[in-house]
Scaffold this active site. Structure first.
Site, mmCIF file in Angstrom:
data_model
loop_
_atom_site.group_PDB
_atom_site.id
_atom_site.type_symbol
_atom_site.label_atom_id
_atom_site.label_comp_id
_atom_site.label_asym_id
_atom_site.label_seq_id
_atom_site.Cartn_x
_atom_site.Cartn_y
_atom_site.Cartn_z
ATOM 1 N N SER A 60 0.617 -1.011 -0.106
ATOM 2 C CA SER A 60 -0.026 0.065 0.330
ATOM 3 C C SER A 60 0.798 1.158 -0.076
ATOM 4 O O SER A 60 1.771 1.298 0.917
ATOM 5 C CB SER A 60 -0.879 0.015 1.098
ATOM 6 O OG SER A 60 -1.453 1.408 1.424
ATOM 7 N N GLY B 33 -17.221 8.875 5.054
ATOM 8 C CA GLY B 33 -18.688 8.918 4.884
ATOM 9 C C GLY B 33 -18.766 8.820 3.394
ATOM 10 O O GLY B 33 -19.745 8.826 2.715
ATOM 11 N N SER C 15 -14.381 2.074 2.419
ATOM 12 C CA SER C 15 -14.276 0.437 2.633
ATOM 13 C C SER C 15 -14.753 -0.282 1.474
ATOM 14 O O SER C 15 -14.420 -1.214 1.073
ATOM 15 C CB SER C 15 -14.871 -0.026 3.893
ATOM 16 O OG SER C 15 -16.069 0.585 4.092
ATOM 17 N N GLU D 48 -17.751 -7.234 4.736
ATOM 18 C CA GLU D 48 -17.932 -5.958 5.367
ATOM 19 C C GLU D 48 -18.668 -6.466 6.744
ATOM 20 O O GLU D 48 -18.358 -6.144 7.861
ATOM 21 C CB GLU D 48 -18.676 -4.942 4.837
ATOM 22 C CG GLU D 48 -18.872 -3.665 5.381
ATOM 23 C CD GLU D 48 -17.672 -2.511 5.439
ATOM 24 O OE1 GLU D 48 -17.185 -2.640 4.549
ATOM 25 O OE2 GLU D 48 -17.350 -1.934 6.477
ATOM 26 N N ASP E 157 -23.540 0.674 -0.793
ATOM 27 C CA ASP E 157 -22.099 1.331 -0.950
ATOM 28 C C ASP E 157 -21.420 0.168 -1.907
ATOM 29 O O ASP E 157 -20.817 0.819 -2.796
ATOM 30 C CB ASP E 157 -21.263 1.617 0.387
ATOM 31 C CG ASP E 157 -21.945 2.277 1.330
ATOM 32 O OD1 ASP E 157 -22.943 3.139 0.964
ATOM 33 O OD2 ASP E 157 -21.773 2.415 2.619
HETATM 34 C C1 GLA Z 1 -24.127 3.620 5.292
HETATM 35 C C2 GLA Z 1 -24.336 1.996 5.130
HETATM 36 C C3 GLA Z 1 -25.243 2.033 3.888
HETATM 37 C C4 GLA Z 1 -26.471 3.141 4.126
HETATM 38 C C5 GLA Z 1 -26.126 4.427 4.780
HETATM 39 C C6 GLA Z 1 -27.428 4.962 5.020
HETATM 40 O O1 GLA Z 1 -23.555 4.246 4.196
HETATM 41 O O2 GLA Z 1 -23.101 1.491 4.882
HETATM 42 O O3 GLA Z 1 -25.592 0.609 3.500
HETATM 43 O O4 GLA Z 1 -27.420 2.213 5.008
HETATM 44 O O5 GLA Z 1 -25.125 4.255 5.764
HETATM 45 O O6 GLA Z 1 -28.230 5.199 3.889
#
Ligand code: GLA
Length: 381
Positions: A68, A122, A126, A158, A170
């Site tokens: 990395s 956010g 990951s 995850e 995600d």
């Molecule tokens: C995080 C989780 C997602 C989703 C959002 C809220 O990012 O990883 O799966 O639940 O919160 O929308």
């Protein structure tokens, strides 16, 4: 930004030849549809131009050796004996474990990884790691890329390897994103529909530079409250309750569960409307729906924070802003704004200054473009 030159140069330095392949998988920002994925509902995220890149070549044995650039660290593990530890390599190991659980015959590889998705902001760094790892294995182990399948296996990594109880959004957007589009995802069927960004608009990510330790416990608590509400309505998930059905019976619910359910049920409705607005190129309606989503997350689902509210307020009063809202799980992290393209630069500077004055913290602002999901960007034949 393309990290292709960086991982290529470093690969050549470490392994003495050009890489056999380069893969990338992006982070994401969600335009609308928050806390709906684990209710089998709808989300509307886009993959962003910040990603994890891996330059690699297959190995004849079952070892994975990866360096990395961001952590300046090399790890090595055998696919025959994957042990749970901690650190950045767990995403790769978790995906290897999950793929093998699903009977994929994996081949090892050696490579170099680098990324520019901010960590813990956010923006799903990951999920980007997981989908980059899955894409790397798809190349070395010669299996076809099936985005929903890979997203589900990434989510399993995850949930069960890393130990974070996330929904499917995600990984799905990192696996299946499309350039210049957001993706309407049905989180029950995993069907997707690409919807274009309204003409002459850009998406701006506004990082409050705050993180809350509370996220995991509050997230699990919200999930439990949603499940309780689904039981009350006698359905599999809140996705199955329409706004009318909710209104007819809402008064029988205790006030807290009612507010939680109200958010999810109206958010699903807003998300479908937002996708329609985008199809029509209607930035004004999309912006209004984002604004309503924020209020619902703030007041009914109660996952916003002071800084997120300050950021959204700073954004929505700027010229050229159609709407803004918190994005992702909440309790800190990022907001997202839809902005007129020609106002984006001024907007970014002015929001940053206004937020810093009000919150006393310097934010990070990213004007984003929508990119493809996980992809092979180079492969030598
Ligand atoms: C995080 C989780 C997602 C989703 C959002 C809220 O990012 O990883 O799966 O639940 O919160 O929308």
């Amino acid at each position: 930004m393309s990290l292709q030159p960086r991982v290529t140069t470093e690969f050549e330095k470490r392994f003495g030849s050009a890489p056999a392949a380069i893969v990338r998988a992006p982070g994401r920002v969600n335009l609308i549809g928050e806390h709906t994925d684990y209710n089998d509902g709808f989300v509307l995220p886009m993959a962003i131009d910040r990603a994890i890149w891996i330059a690699l070549r297959p190995r004849a044995d079952r070892s994975v050796l990866i360096h990395s650039l961001d952590f300046d660290q090399t790890i090595e593990f055998s696919l025959d004996e994957i042990k749970k530890e901690s650190g950045w390599a767990e995403y790769i190991k978790g995906v290897a474990w999950s793929l093998q659980q699903a009977d994929y015959a994996l081949r090892g590889f050696e490579g170099v990884v680098a990324g520019d998705v901010p960590i813990a902001a956010g923006l799903s760094s990951s999920a980007a790691w997981e989908m980059a790892a899955a894409r790397a294995f798809s190349v070395t182990s010669n299996f076809a890329w099936d985005a929903p399948k890979m997203a589900l296996l990434g989510q399993r990594a995850e949930n069960q390897w890393v130990g974070v109880n996330c929904g499917i959004m995600d990984q799905m957007i990192s696996a299946a994103g499309q350039a210049d589009h957001a993706l309407l995802i049905d989180c029950r069927s995993l069907d997707t529909q690409a919807v274009p960004l309204p003409p002459d608009t850009v998406v701006v990510v506004l990082d409050t530079a705050t993180r809350r330790g509370l996220v995991d416990s509050a997230y699990n608590e919200r999930r439990a409250q949603c499940e309780a509400a689904a039981r009350f309505f006698n359905v599999k998930a809140l996705r199955d309750v329409s706004v009318d059905q909710f209104e007819a019976k809402a008064s029988e619910l205790d006030p807290l569960t009612r507010r939680r359910a109200q958010h999810v049920i109206t958010e699903n409705d807003r998300t479908l409307k937002a996708a329609e607005a985008m199809q029509r190129g209607d930035a004004i309606e999309l912006g209004q729906l984002m604004q309503m989503s924020h209020m619902s997350l703030r007041d009914d689902f109660e996952v916003s924070s002071r800084e997120l509210n300050v950021m959204v307020e700073c954004a929505e009063y700027q010229p050229g802003c159609y709407g803004a809202r918190m994005t992702g799980a909440g309790f800190g992290g990022c907001a997202v704004a839809l902005v007129r393209a020609d106002a984006a630069q001024q907007f970014s500077a002015d929001v940053a200054a206004a937020y810093e004055a009000a919150a006393g913290i310097a934010p990070h602002v990213y004007v984003c473009t929508a990119t493809n999901g996980a992809e092979v960007v180079m492969m030598r034949s």
